[in-house]
Every structure is written in C-alpha cells, then in structure tokens.
Design a protein around this motif. Sequence first.
Motif, PDB file in Angstrom:
ATOM      1  N   HIS A 117       0.830  -1.199   0.000  1.00  0.00           N
ATOM      2  CA  HIS A 117       0.000   0.000   0.000  1.00  0.00           C
ATOM      3  C   HIS A 117       0.870   1.256   0.000  1.00  0.00           C
ATOM      4  O   HIS A 117       0.615   2.214  -0.743  1.00  0.00           O
ATOM      5  CB  HIS A 117      -0.924   0.013   1.220  1.00  0.00           C
ATOM      6  N   GLN A 118       1.894   1.246   0.841  1.00  0.00           N
ATOM      7  CA  GLN A 118       2.789   2.397   0.910  1.00  0.00           C
ATOM      8  C   GLN A 118       3.528   2.614  -0.411  1.00  0.00           C
ATOM      9  O   GLN A 118       3.670   3.747  -0.875  1.00  0.00           O
ATOM     10  CB  GLN A 118       3.808   2.186   2.038  1.00  0.00           C
ATOM     11  N   GLN A 119       3.983   1.527  -1.002  1.00  0.00           N
ATOM     12  CA  GLN A 119       4.734   1.645  -2.250  1.00  0.00           C
ATOM     13  C   GLN A 119       3.877   2.233  -3.365  1.00  0.00           C
ATOM     14  O   GLN A 119       4.309   3.145  -4.090  1.00  0.00           O
ATOM     15  CB  GLN A 119       5.252   0.273  -2.677  1.00  0.00           C
ATOM     16  N   TRP A 120       2.679   1.709  -3.526  1.00  0.00           N
ATOM     17  CA  TRP A 120       1.809   2.216  -4.598  1.00  0.00           C
ATOM     18  C   TRP A 120       1.350   3.638  -4.304  1.00  0.00           C
ATOM     19  O   TRP A 120       1.174   4.437  -5.226  1.00  0.00           O
ATOM     20  CB  TRP A 120       0.607   1.294  -4.781  1.00  0.00           C
ATOM     21  N   ASN A 141      -6.502   2.412  -2.125  1.00  0.00           N
ATOM     22  CA  ASN A 141      -7.528   1.652  -1.404  1.00  0.00           C
ATOM     23  C   ASN A 141      -8.606   1.143  -2.348  1.00  0.00           C
ATOM     24  O   ASN A 141      -9.061  -0.004  -2.238  1.00  0.00           O
ATOM     25  CB  ASN A 141      -8.160   2.524  -0.323  1.00  0.00           C
ATOM     26  N   ALA A 142      -9.014   1.979  -3.290  1.00  0.00           N
ATOM     27  CA  ALA A 142     -10.052   1.580  -4.235  1.00  0.00           C
ATOM     28  C   ALA A 142      -9.571   0.448  -5.137  1.00  0.00           C
ATOM     29  O   ALA A 142     -10.307  -0.521  -5.391  1.00  0.00           O
ATOM     30  CB  ALA A 142     -10.486   2.779  -5.072  1.00  0.00           C
ATOM     31  N   THR A 200      -7.185  -1.700  -4.494  1.00  0.00           N
ATOM     32  CA  THR A 200      -7.027  -2.899  -3.672  1.00  0.00           C
ATOM     33  C   THR A 200      -8.365  -3.588  -3.474  1.00  0.00           C
ATOM     34  O   THR A 200      -8.485  -4.813  -3.616  1.00  0.00           O
ATOM     35  CB  THR A 200      -6.420  -2.538  -2.306  1.00  0.00           C
ATOM     36  N   GLY A 201      -9.380  -2.812  -3.149  1.00  0.00           N
ATOM     37  CA  GLY A 201     -10.709  -3.383  -2.989  1.00  0.00           C
ATOM     38  C   GLY A 201     -11.236  -3.980  -4.275  1.00  0.00           C
ATOM     39  O   GLY A 201     -11.878  -5.038  -4.271  1.00  0.00           O
ATOM     40  N   ALA A 202     -10.938  -3.328  -5.390  1.00  0.00           N
ATOM     41  CA  ALA A 202     -11.396  -3.835  -6.684  1.00  0.00           C
ATOM     42  C   ALA A 202     -10.777  -5.182  -7.001  1.00  0.00           C
ATOM     43  O   ALA A 202     -11.455  -6.091  -7.499  1.00  0.00           O
ATOM     44  CB  ALA A 202     -11.059  -2.830  -7.781  1.00  0.00           C
ATOM     45  N   GLN A 203      -9.480  -5.337  -6.714  1.00  0.00           N
ATOM     46  CA  GLN A 203      -8.847  -6.612  -7.040  1.00  0.00           C
ATOM     47  C   GLN A 203      -9.350  -7.727  -6.120  1.00  0.00           C
ATOM     48  O   GLN A 203      -9.515  -8.870  -6.564  1.00  0.00           O
ATOM     49  CB  GLN A 203      -7.316  -6.494  -7.034  1.00  0.00           C
TER      50      GLN A 203
END
Length: 208
Positions: free
Chosen positions: A120-123, A155-156, A158-161
């Motif tokens: 999350h931090q990297q992206w 976040n969006a 991540t949730g989508a995947q």
Amino acid sequence: MTAPKQERAVRTRAAILNAAAEAFAESGFSGASVAGISRRAGLTLGALYFHFPSKEALAREIVSQQVGRVKPPLESEGLQRAIDVTLTWAAWVLDDPMLLAGARLVQDQEAFAGGGENSHQQWTEVLVKDLQTAKEREELLADAVVLSWARVLVNACTGAQMQAQLTTGRRDLAERVAEIWQCLLPALARPEVIAGLDLSESRGRMPR
C-alpha cells in the motif's frame, strides 16, 4: 565471487522467487510452505535458506518488487500516467506470477510486513509522484490534496482486485479500475483535463 558463480546465484535466486510467487498466489502466505517452495524450485532447503532466511523474507521481497514490474507501455505524464499505471497493473496481474502473488499477499501483510514498508505504501508513493506532477501541470482541482487522493486510489484498486478475485478470478479487474477513475475524476480533475484523458483498458494491454 566469480562471474559464473554470480550468474548461477542470480538464476537460483530468481527460481526461488518465481516458485515462491506461484505458491503464494495459489495458497496465500499461511498456506505456502518453505519446503513446498524449495521443491517447486527444484532446490534443497539449504539452497533456499542460503538466499532467503525465512518465508517472511521471501514475501517481503516479492512485495518490494511489485512497483518495478509495472511499466506502462505508453509514454505519459501527470494524471494520465497515474491512470496508465493502474490500468497496466490491472492488465498484467493475471499473467505475471510476481504481481499475482503481490495481489494475494495484500491480504496477509500483517503476517510478514513487520512494520516495514508494504505494498500500500509503495503504490501510494508512486501515485503521489504522478499526482504531484499533475498538480504542477494544473490538471487537478485547486483543493485536491495529493496524498489523500493517492491513498483513496490505492484503497479503491485494492478493494477492486479483492472483489474481482472473488467474482471473476480478476478477469474484469481492468474494467473495474477504469470505473474507479470514471467515478472519481470529476472530484479530482479539471473538467477540461478529464475530456482529454484516455481510460481505455487497452492502454495497459499493449505488448511489453
């Protein structure tokens, strides 16, 4: 270390990472075993441990490589590049074992991240850079906060995947990512900029 030994070490390390990526993608962090990874790589446990001291170290290395593997095939800057990065990731994730493992490991990072940098931090850092460029190019609305928007987008996606994994095996992930941008752009970008942006899924599907 001589050149032949260095080359052999590089190949061995790559074989371990590929085997680990396949195992994590299939079984998640907790379901994958070091013994299974070594068998898949065709190596002894000793050879694996020589390069990686633990399963946690393998997972952290795979996560650390995520950003570097996503290179949009089309040149772009600012907001278009932020879009292209997400579309490229979504298009490539099914064909790249490392990216697929990274997507699966997102759910398990509390088991191995150890307070260090996570995906999350990297992206978020990648999108902050592109969105900051977009702000400097006056593509964003005046009150847009770059870091906040980068976090929202990560976040969006991540949730989508995760949802795409459950419903279609991630086959429609690129479409879901394009929908995220369609919904969020009016609150992020200037109307005249939106009109010139390309959200086509094909932008991420071009040959590498």
